[in-house]
Structure formats: C-alpha cells, structure tokens
Design a protein around this motif. Sequence first.
Motif, short mmCIF file in Angstrom:
data_model
loop_
_atom_site.label_atom_id
_atom_site.label_comp_id
_atom_site.label_asym_id
_atom_site.label_seq_id
_atom_site.Cartn_x
_atom_site.Cartn_y
_atom_site.Cartn_z
N GLY A 148 0.80 -1.22 0.00
CA GLY A 148 0.00 0.00 0.00
C GLY A 148 0.83 1.27 0.00
O GLY A 148 0.59 2.17 0.80
N ARG A 149 1.79 1.35 -0.92
CA ARG A 149 2.69 2.52 -1.03
C ARG A 149 3.54 2.72 0.21
O ARG A 149 3.87 3.85 0.58
CB ARG A 149 1.92 3.80 -1.38
CG ARG A 149 1.24 3.80 -2.72
CD ARG A 149 2.11 3.38 -3.90
NE ARG A 149 3.42 3.97 -3.98
CZ ARG A 149 3.72 5.00 -4.75
NH1 ARG A 149 2.80 5.57 -5.49
NH2 ARG A 149 4.97 5.46 -4.79
N MET A 150 3.96 1.61 0.82
CA MET A 150 4.88 1.68 1.95
C MET A 150 6.23 2.27 1.51
O MET A 150 6.98 2.79 2.33
CB MET A 150 5.08 0.29 2.54
CG MET A 150 5.72 0.27 3.91
SD MET A 150 4.61 0.86 5.21
CE MET A 150 3.54 -0.56 5.43
N ASP A 151 6.52 2.20 0.23
CA ASP A 151 7.77 2.76 -0.29
C ASP A 151 7.90 4.25 0.02
O ASP A 151 9.00 4.73 0.31
CB ASP A 151 7.90 2.51 -1.79
CG ASP A 151 6.76 3.14 -2.59
OD1 ASP A 151 5.58 3.00 -2.18
OD2 ASP A 151 7.04 3.77 -3.63
N ILE A 152 6.78 4.96 -0.03
CA ILE A 152 6.80 6.40 0.27
C ILE A 152 7.21 6.63 1.72
O ILE A 152 8.05 7.49 2.01
CB ILE A 152 5.41 7.01 0.01
CG1 ILE A 152 5.09 6.97 -1.48
CG2 ILE A 152 5.33 8.44 0.54
CD1 ILE A 152 3.66 7.34 -1.82
N LEU A 153 6.64 5.84 2.64
CA LEU A 153 6.98 5.99 4.06
C LEU A 153 8.42 5.60 4.32
O LEU A 153 9.10 6.23 5.14
CB LEU A 153 6.02 5.15 4.91
CG LEU A 153 4.53 5.47 4.73
CD1 LEU A 153 3.70 4.65 5.71
CD2 LEU A 153 4.25 6.95 4.92
N CYS A 154 8.91 4.57 3.62
CA CYS A 154 10.31 4.16 3.79
C CYS A 154 11.26 5.27 3.35
O CYS A 154 12.27 5.53 4.02
CB CYS A 154 10.58 2.89 2.98
SG CYS A 154 9.74 1.42 3.58
N ARG A 155 10.95 5.93 2.25
CA ARG A 155 11.80 7.04 1.80
C ARG A 155 11.77 8.19 2.80
O ARG A 155 12.78 8.87 3.03
CB ARG A 155 11.34 7.50 0.41
CG ARG A 155 11.72 6.54 -0.70
CD ARG A 155 11.63 7.18 -2.08
NE ARG A 155 10.27 7.53 -2.45
CZ ARG A 155 9.42 6.71 -3.08
NH1 ARG A 155 9.80 5.48 -3.38
NH2 ARG A 155 8.22 7.11 -3.40
N CYS A 156 10.61 8.43 3.40
CA CYS A 156 10.49 9.48 4.41
C CYS A 156 11.35 9.16 5.63
O CYS A 156 12.02 10.05 6.18
CB CYS A 156 9.03 9.67 4.82
SG CYS A 156 8.02 10.51 3.59
N VAL A 157 11.32 7.92 6.07
CA VAL A 157 12.15 7.51 7.21
C VAL A 157 13.62 7.79 6.91
O VAL A 157 14.34 8.39 7.72
CB VAL A 157 11.95 6.00 7.53
CG1 VAL A 157 13.02 5.48 8.48
CG2 VAL A 157 10.56 5.76 8.11
N ASN A 158 14.07 7.39 5.73
CA ASN A 158 15.47 7.58 5.37
C ASN A 158 15.84 9.06 5.23
O ASN A 158 16.90 9.49 5.69
CB ASN A 158 15.78 6.83 4.07
CG ASN A 158 15.74 5.32 4.25
OD1 ASN A 158 15.63 4.83 5.37
ND2 ASN A 158 15.80 4.58 3.16
N SER A 159 14.97 9.84 4.61
CA SER A 159 15.26 11.27 4.44
C SER A 159 15.32 12.00 5.77
O SER A 159 16.11 12.93 5.95
CB SER A 159 14.19 11.92 3.55
OG SER A 159 14.27 11.43 2.24
N ALA A 160 14.48 11.60 6.70
CA ALA A 160 14.44 12.26 8.01
C ALA A 160 15.65 11.91 8.87
O ALA A 160 16.09 12.72 9.68
CB ALA A 160 13.16 11.88 8.75
N LEU A 161 16.20 10.72 8.69
CA LEU A 161 17.19 10.22 9.64
C LEU A 161 18.63 10.21 9.14
O LEU A 161 19.56 10.36 9.93
CB LEU A 161 16.81 8.81 10.10
CG LEU A 161 15.58 8.75 11.00
CD1 LEU A 161 15.08 7.31 11.13
CD2 LEU A 161 15.89 9.32 12.37
N PHE A 162 18.85 10.03 7.85
CA PHE A 162 20.22 9.83 7.38
C PHE A 162 20.94 11.11 7.01
O PHE A 162 20.37 12.03 6.43
CB PHE A 162 20.25 8.88 6.19
CG PHE A 162 20.16 7.44 6.58
CD1 PHE A 162 21.23 6.80 7.20
CD2 PHE A 162 19.00 6.72 6.36
CE1 PHE A 162 21.14 5.48 7.59
CE2 PHE A 162 18.90 5.39 6.74
CZ PHE A 162 19.98 4.77 7.36
#
Length: 198
Positions: A27-41
């Motif tokens: 269900g477009r979890m890819d969008i949330l995964c990219r957000c996690v990475n952008s916020a943290l790395f």
Amino acid sequence: MKDFVIIGHKALTTGDFSLNDLPGSAGRMDILCRCVNSALFLSHGMRRDVNVHLVLLGEPCPGKVIRFNGEKLKYLNPDERSSGSLIKKALEKDAIEYETQSTPGVWIRRAGLEKLLTEFKDAGRDIYYLKEDGEDIREYADFNTDAVFVLGDHMGVTEEEEGIIGKIAKQTLNIGPVSLHSDHCMIIIHNELDRKEA
C-alpha cells in the motif's frame, strides 16, 4: 528533538506484505520508507535528534503509529528495503494503546492522527503543517527548531484530517513554490533547521 509525522493512507497495517513489492502489496509503503530515510540519514551518519512517526491508515486495521527514534535506532540502512523490514517487524507485534518496541529504536502502538497531535500539543510542542499554500518557511519569523512537522503522502491530506491539523497546528508553512514529494520536503526542512541552528 525534531518530530516528523507522515500520514500513510494506504499503508498496510499488518506485516503481511512482500519487501519486494513495497509500492504494491504494502500500500505505497515505499513512500513511508523514503520518508524515514530522508528524516534520519546524513552522509556517513544519522540524525540522532529526530523522531519519525508513521501514521498507518490502510487495511485491514487502520490506526497504528510506528515511531523511529534516531537516538536509539539500530539495524537501519539507507535503502527502502531496510526501513521496510523494520516496519514489517513492528507490524508483526500486537499494537496496543502503549508503545511496544519491536527492534532497537522502533516502537508501535494503536493511535491515530488526532491522538498523536493532541499529545504533542499537550506537551507544549509547536506543530507545523506543510502545505503548498502555507506561509513561506523562510519568511516565518517565529519558527521553532524543536518542532513537529506534519506531512501527507502521495494522496495529500483529507478534508477531515486537515480539520484536525488546523485546530492543533501553530502554523501552515510551505517550503517553496513547487509541489515536492514528502521525503524531499523533509530534507529541505532539515536544511532550514540546520541553517537556523548554525
């Protein structure tokens, strides 16, 4: 701490999805995964003063929040599959009213957008809603670097959600004249905060 809240309207709320098909089966979890990475790395590092809250509203049991805490986080690599795996492990836990840790630095609980934002407001945190027609972040003088930022996913924000955010948020802000993906917005927000803190 800086907190990012991302609303995932279609993101599955069970761990029953394939890491090989994050856009489809999850269900477009890819969008949330990219957000996690952008916020943290960072380049060769991680932002330890950041929390990412994923508000999952997809089937079969909407209303779960997964929190990534940069200070305690382990086992996260800068790719979507890695963050997807940590989300999947969190969703395999029973979500109750209180946070349950699934892996170091990742927690899950049963909650929705209104409950989460109300908790931030009750704690005295400034909440900013990111939207194209908001005030320019560079012209907003009363901008707090220890803040909470709310963003939608590829579907934006519903009218009901906007009503909830509007009652609680201190200000609606935009980061520029062009509509961007949520994960790109987060990097620009970080850049503005970095400049302000420097």
